[in-house]
Design a protein around this motif. Structure first.
Motif, PDB file in Angstrom:
ATOM      1  N   ARG A  85       0.936  -1.167   0.016  1.00  0.00           N
ATOM      2  CA  ARG A  85       0.240   0.130  -0.048  1.00  0.00           C
ATOM      3  C   ARG A  85       1.108   1.163   0.006  1.00  0.00           C
ATOM      4  NH1 ARG A  85      -4.149  -2.814   3.638  1.00  0.00           N
ATOM      5  NH2 ARG A  85      -6.070  -3.033   2.210  1.00  0.00           N
ATOM      6  N   GLU A  86       2.030   1.228   0.632  1.00  0.00           N
ATOM      7  CA  GLU A  86       2.834   2.354   0.685  1.00  0.00           C
ATOM      8  C   GLU A  86       3.756   2.424  -0.585  1.00  0.00           C
ATOM      9  OE1 GLU A  86       6.988   3.427   3.336  1.00  0.00           O
ATOM     10  OE2 GLU A  86       5.375   2.250   4.133  1.00  0.00           O
ATOM     11  N   LEU A  87       4.164   1.417  -1.292  1.00  0.00           N
ATOM     12  CA  LEU A  87       5.292   1.283  -2.374  1.00  0.00           C
ATOM     13  C   LEU A  87       4.600   1.246  -3.616  1.00  0.00           C
ATOM     14  CD1 LEU A  87       8.109  -0.648  -0.699  1.00  0.00           C
ATOM     15  CD2 LEU A  87       8.113   1.823  -0.658  1.00  0.00           C
ATOM     16  N   MET A  88       3.705   0.592  -3.743  1.00  0.00           N
ATOM     17  CA  MET A  88       3.105   0.420  -5.150  1.00  0.00           C
ATOM     18  C   MET A  88       2.759   1.664  -5.927  1.00  0.00           C
ATOM     19  SD  MET A  88       1.225  -3.395  -4.601  1.00  0.00           S
ATOM     20  CE  MET A  88       0.430  -3.313  -6.167  1.00  0.00           C
ATOM     21  N   PRO A  89       2.236   2.772  -5.205  1.00  0.00           N
ATOM     22  CA  PRO A  89       1.917   4.095  -5.752  1.00  0.00           C
ATOM     23  C   PRO A  89       3.107   4.788  -6.086  1.00  0.00           C
ATOM     24  CG  PRO A  89       0.467   4.045  -3.660  1.00  0.00           C
ATOM     25  CD  PRO A  89       1.528   2.545  -3.754  1.00  0.00           C
ATOM     26  N   HIS A 127       6.597  -2.877  -6.999  1.00  0.00           N
ATOM     27  CA  HIS A 127       5.559  -3.764  -6.963  1.00  0.00           C
ATOM     28  C   HIS A 127       5.942  -4.865  -5.714  1.00  0.00           C
ATOM     29  CE1 HIS A 127       3.519  -7.532  -9.200  1.00  0.00           C
ATOM     30  NE2 HIS A 127       2.942  -7.023  -7.932  1.00  0.00           N
ATOM     31  N   VAL A 128       5.036  -4.898  -4.903  1.00  0.00           N
ATOM     32  CA  VAL A 128       5.190  -5.896  -3.693  1.00  0.00           C
ATOM     33  C   VAL A 128       4.363  -7.221  -3.910  1.00  0.00           C
ATOM     34  CG1 VAL A 128       5.218  -6.213  -1.179  1.00  0.00           C
ATOM     35  CG2 VAL A 128       6.136  -4.007  -2.020  1.00  0.00           C
ATOM     36  N   ARG A 139       2.222  -2.299 -14.528  1.00  0.00           N
ATOM     37  CA  ARG A 139       1.479  -1.746 -13.255  1.00  0.00           C
ATOM     38  C   ARG A 139       0.153  -1.553 -13.278  1.00  0.00           C
ATOM     39  NH1 ARG A 139       3.658   4.576 -13.883  1.00  0.00           N
ATOM     40  NH2 ARG A 139       2.795   5.097 -15.596  1.00  0.00           N
ATOM     41  N   SER A 140      -0.885  -1.638 -14.468  1.00  0.00           N
ATOM     42  CA  SER A 140      -2.184  -1.799 -14.525  1.00  0.00           C
ATOM     43  C   SER A 140      -2.894  -2.926 -13.912  1.00  0.00           C
ATOM     44  CB  SER A 140      -2.629  -1.309 -15.902  1.00  0.00           C
ATOM     45  OG  SER A 140      -2.294  -2.594 -16.724  1.00  0.00           O
ATOM     46  N   THR A 141      -1.896  -4.018 -13.696  1.00  0.00           N
ATOM     47  CA  THR A 141      -2.636  -5.107 -13.395  1.00  0.00           C
ATOM     48  C   THR A 141      -1.688  -5.904 -12.287  1.00  0.00           C
ATOM     49  OG1 THR A 141      -1.972  -6.236 -15.375  1.00  0.00           O
ATOM     50  CG2 THR A 141      -4.034  -5.725 -15.139  1.00  0.00           C
ATOM     51  N   TRP A 142      -1.115  -5.351 -11.341  1.00  0.00           N
ATOM     52  CA  TRP A 142      -0.117  -5.797 -10.458  1.00  0.00           C
ATOM     53  C   TRP A 142      -0.845  -6.653  -9.281  1.00  0.00           C
ATOM     54  CZ3 TRP A 142       3.269  -1.042  -8.690  1.00  0.00           C
ATOM     55  CH2 TRP A 142       4.410  -1.006  -9.588  1.00  0.00           C
ATOM     56  N   ALA A 143      -0.363  -8.105  -9.230  1.00  0.00           N
ATOM     57  CA  ALA A 143      -0.940  -8.816  -8.230  1.00  0.00           C
ATOM     58  C   ALA A 143      -0.114  -8.529  -6.935  1.00  0.00           C
ATOM     59  CB  ALA A 143      -0.885 -10.260  -8.874  1.00  0.00           C
TER      60      ALA A 143
END
Length: 267
Positions: free
Chosen positions: A193-197, A201-202, A251-255
């Motif tokens: 939640r912190e790093l993906m924006p 990718h985590v 990044r539009s579909t990161w799992a």
């Protein structure tokens, strides 16, 4: 006009090109997931590093000889050691774009101990080995990756945490490991939640299965579960494929959470 098959092939080739020469660091070294990841990443053109408390293991020496994998000594539960590991990797090969934390963390004496039998010292050691080491590795990876340029998938890097079915359900006589796995899941979710924006990718990957890796005689087996029969155990080579695919996702579909289990697993 391009067919669907040709479009997919072009996308696969583009992904391979994008990740070629990326630096990958795998923390935790053994004959299962870590070795499979190291081989696959190297075959995909990545510069691969593996860190372990004992980098002199025969399986890691083979990875170095056969695939050019660099070996590093590191106790991932020690903050100074983890910081030094990342410094060495950056100095030797460059800043990682893919970091895999693959440490189970259990000490032998904690296995199958009820809550009243479990040694508190061993429980704490399990937490340090598993969850605290995940925090240390994730922290150092994030600090470095934030300085990376975005790749063509819009990412600065990927951090993957190998987890276990204990992340989803606390089994009897496994309290220390359940704590560690749940802690790792919470860490991964917070980091995502912190790093993906911010472009990192985590992913948290619970493996709900025994993992049967290839033995010297060519069979796949697990030290406690025996020899694999009809794909009843997870194949680390295919786990590695999932990890590489996570790294290549747009990044539009990161799992975030991908649970892997064999087709016959009861859950």
């Amino acid at each position: 006009m391009l067919t669907t098959k040709r479009i997919r092939a072009n996308n696969m080739n583009q992904s391979k090109h994008d990740t070629a020469r990326d630096v990958a660091l795998i923390v935790g070294g053994g004959p299962g997931i870590s070795s499979s990841c190291a081989r696959l990443f190297a075959e995909s053109g990545m510069r691969v590093c593996v860190a372990a408390r004992n980098p002199e293991k025969a399986v890691l020496e083979t990875l170095e000889k056969m695939h050019g994998v660099r070996r590093y000594a590191c106790d991932a539960s020690e903050p100074v050691a983890v910081e030094k590991l990342f410094e060495n990797v950056v100095q030797d090969v460059g800043t990682p774009r893919l970091v895999v934390h693959n440490i189970d963390g259990r000490v032998p004496g904690i296995f199958r101990k009820s809550v009243i039998e479990a040694d508190p010292v061993m429980a704490l050691e399990t937490l340090r080995n598993a969850a605290f080491s995940a925090f240390l590795v994730g922290q150092q990876a994030a600090r470095l990756m934030l300085g990376n340029k975005l790749d063509t998938n819009g990412a600065k890097g990927t951090i993957i945490f190998t987890n276990a079915s204990a992340a989803l359900k606390g089994f009897p006589s496994s309290g220390a490991f359940a704590m560690a796995c749940h802690a790792k899941s919470g860490l991964a979710q917070s980091m995502a939640r912190e790093l993906m924006p911010q472009g990192i990718h985590v992913a948290n990957v619970p493996i709900d299965a025994a993992i049967g890796w290839t033995q010297e005689d060519g069979t796949r087996a697990h030290r406690l579960a025996g020899t694999t029969v009809d794909d009843n155990m997870a194949d680390p080579d295919h786990i590695a494929e999932t990890y590489l695919q996570l790294h290549r996702q747009h990044r539009s579909t990161w799992a975030f959470e991908v649970v892997l289990r064999p087709w016959v697993e009861k859950w």
